[in-house]
Write a protein that holds these residues in place. Structure first.
Motif, mmCIF file in Angstrom:
data_model
loop_
_atom_site.group_PDB
_atom_site.id
_atom_site.type_symbol
_atom_site.label_atom_id
_atom_site.label_comp_id
_atom_site.label_asym_id
_atom_site.label_seq_id
_atom_site.Cartn_x
_atom_site.Cartn_y
_atom_site.Cartn_z
ATOM 1 N N ILE A 30 19.538 -13.013 37.631
ATOM 2 C CA ILE A 30 20.135 -13.976 36.704
ATOM 3 C C ILE A 30 20.380 -15.279 37.465
ATOM 4 O O ILE A 30 21.008 -15.271 38.527
ATOM 5 C CB ILE A 30 21.446 -13.428 36.116
ATOM 6 C CG1 ILE A 30 21.162 -12.147 35.317
ATOM 7 C CG2 ILE A 30 22.119 -14.469 35.221
ATOM 8 C CD1 ILE A 30 22.406 -11.417 34.862
ATOM 9 N N PRO A 31 19.929 -16.430 36.962
ATOM 10 C CA PRO A 31 20.027 -17.692 37.706
ATOM 11 C C PRO A 31 21.436 -18.306 37.656
ATOM 12 O O PRO A 31 21.666 -19.368 37.082
ATOM 13 C CB PRO A 31 18.988 -18.577 37.023
ATOM 14 C CG PRO A 31 18.949 -18.078 35.617
ATOM 15 C CD PRO A 31 19.174 -16.586 35.698
ATOM 16 N N MET A 32 22.388 -17.629 38.279
ATOM 17 C CA MET A 32 23.798 -18.036 38.215
ATOM 18 C C MET A 32 24.040 -19.406 38.849
ATOM 19 O O MET A 32 24.729 -20.252 38.288
ATOM 20 C CB MET A 32 24.663 -16.986 38.905
ATOM 21 C CG MET A 32 24.672 -15.628 38.233
ATOM 22 S SD MET A 32 25.642 -15.561 36.699
ATOM 23 C CE MET A 32 27.301 -15.839 37.317
ATOM 24 N N ARG A 33 23.484 -19.621 40.022
ATOM 25 C CA ARG A 33 23.752 -20.884 40.714
ATOM 26 C C ARG A 33 23.174 -22.078 39.948
ATOM 27 O O ARG A 33 23.760 -23.160 39.938
ATOM 28 C CB ARG A 33 23.195 -20.840 42.137
ATOM 29 C CG ARG A 33 23.947 -19.922 43.091
ATOM 30 C CD ARG A 33 25.115 -20.638 43.767
ATOM 31 N NE ARG A 33 24.660 -21.710 44.616
ATOM 32 C CZ ARG A 33 24.168 -21.558 45.856
ATOM 33 N NH1 ARG A 33 24.055 -20.337 46.376
ATOM 34 N NH2 ARG A 33 23.801 -22.597 46.559
ATOM 35 N N ALA A 34 22.058 -21.872 39.299
ATOM 36 C CA ALA A 34 21.496 -22.938 38.467
ATOM 37 C C ALA A 34 22.433 -23.256 37.320
ATOM 38 O O ALA A 34 22.644 -24.425 36.969
ATOM 39 C CB ALA A 34 20.118 -22.535 37.947
#
Length: 273
Positions: A30-34
């Motif tokens: 899951i692209p959390m930092r994005a």
């Protein structure tokens, strides 16, 4: 051809106010930092698409980034509700939130149709539900060969598709494996795409079962180690179950959420300057 950019530069260039944005990843990658970078960039009026909006969408909604949510299930997996999502629906805090609800199969087929350049997808689904009565992007079509009536869903073509992956090479070819969900379809269906990766390598090694997105299909790549945390990246990190449990308490209270937003999202940005 994909460009390799810093994450903040990529988000600033690719994500605009009012865009339809899909951050995909099914329990994994899951692209959390994005998503956090979108919050830092102060983007507003976004239509957020996701098969399973979980903590990252709760955070984006609570930060006031979202105008609409297109989804098929929403919750803090293994824990409970998304309280910022609930607050936006029930009390319009911090801003009102419109919703468009689908089934998992419907959302997956919408991405596939978008990636295939088709206007809609056909599936056996939605029977016995009232979703078609409330969702304009669900209809029916009659098969010209058998006469069977089937569900039809409009193609989904986000302005920006964002995913996380394990690796990319310096030419921008992306490689990922494990639970891959609809990441490939999201990138191919989107007008612009950003892939955050655990590492950029000189050459992609052979990896059984891996999906490879060629550089020409990707707009930008950003090297973001740990970019999926608290979800996991197979071969690189494990799921941080405690984070999901802690989020339940943080997200229940507006003041505690504001404190989290300031200390975990905005304070790191100020410290980096």
């Amino acid at each position: 051809m994909a460009r390799i950019l810093q994450l903040d530069t990529a988000v600033a260039e690719l994500v605009n106010d009012g865009d339809t944005v899909a951050l995909e990843g099914f329990t994994h990658l899951i692209p959390m930092r994005a998503g956090h970078e979108i919050i830092r960039a102060g983007r507003r009026d976004l239509t957020l698409c996701r098969m399973t909006p979980d903590v990252i969408y709760d955070q984006l909604i609570g930060a006031g980034c979202a105008r609409k949510l297109v989804f098929s299930w929403g919750g803090n997996p293994g824990v409970g509700s998304l309280h910022r999502f609930r607050d936006a629906i029930q009390h319009s805090w911090p801003v009102p939130l419109e919703i468009e609800e689908h089934s998992h199969a419907g959302m997956a087929n919408r991405y596939v149709a978008g990636a295939s350049g088709l206007p809609f997808a056909v599936l056996r689904g939605y029977a016995g539900t009232d979703l078609p009565e409330h969702t304009d992007t669900i209809s029916t079509v009659r098969c010209p060969f058998t006469g069977e009536e089937l569900a039809a869903v409009a193609a989904l073509n986000p302005d920006v598709g964002i995913i996380h992956a394990q690796r990319a090479d310096r030419a921008g070819n992306v490689q990922f494996w494990g639970i891959t969900g609809v990441q490939k379809e999201t990138v191919l269906a989107s007008a612009r795409s950003l892939v955050t990766v655990e590492e950029v390598v000189d050459e992609l090694p052979e990896q059984p079962g891996a999906v490879v997105l060629p550089s020409w299909a990707v707009t930008a790549v950003a090297e973001v180690p740990g970019g999926a945390h608290p979800s996991y990246a197979q071969g690189y990190s494990e799921r941080d179950n405690a984070y999901y449990q802690e989020w339940d308490a943080i997200s229940r209270d507006r003041d505690r959420f504001r404190e989290w937003l300031d200390t975990e999202i905005h304070e790191p940005e100020r410290s980096a300057r």
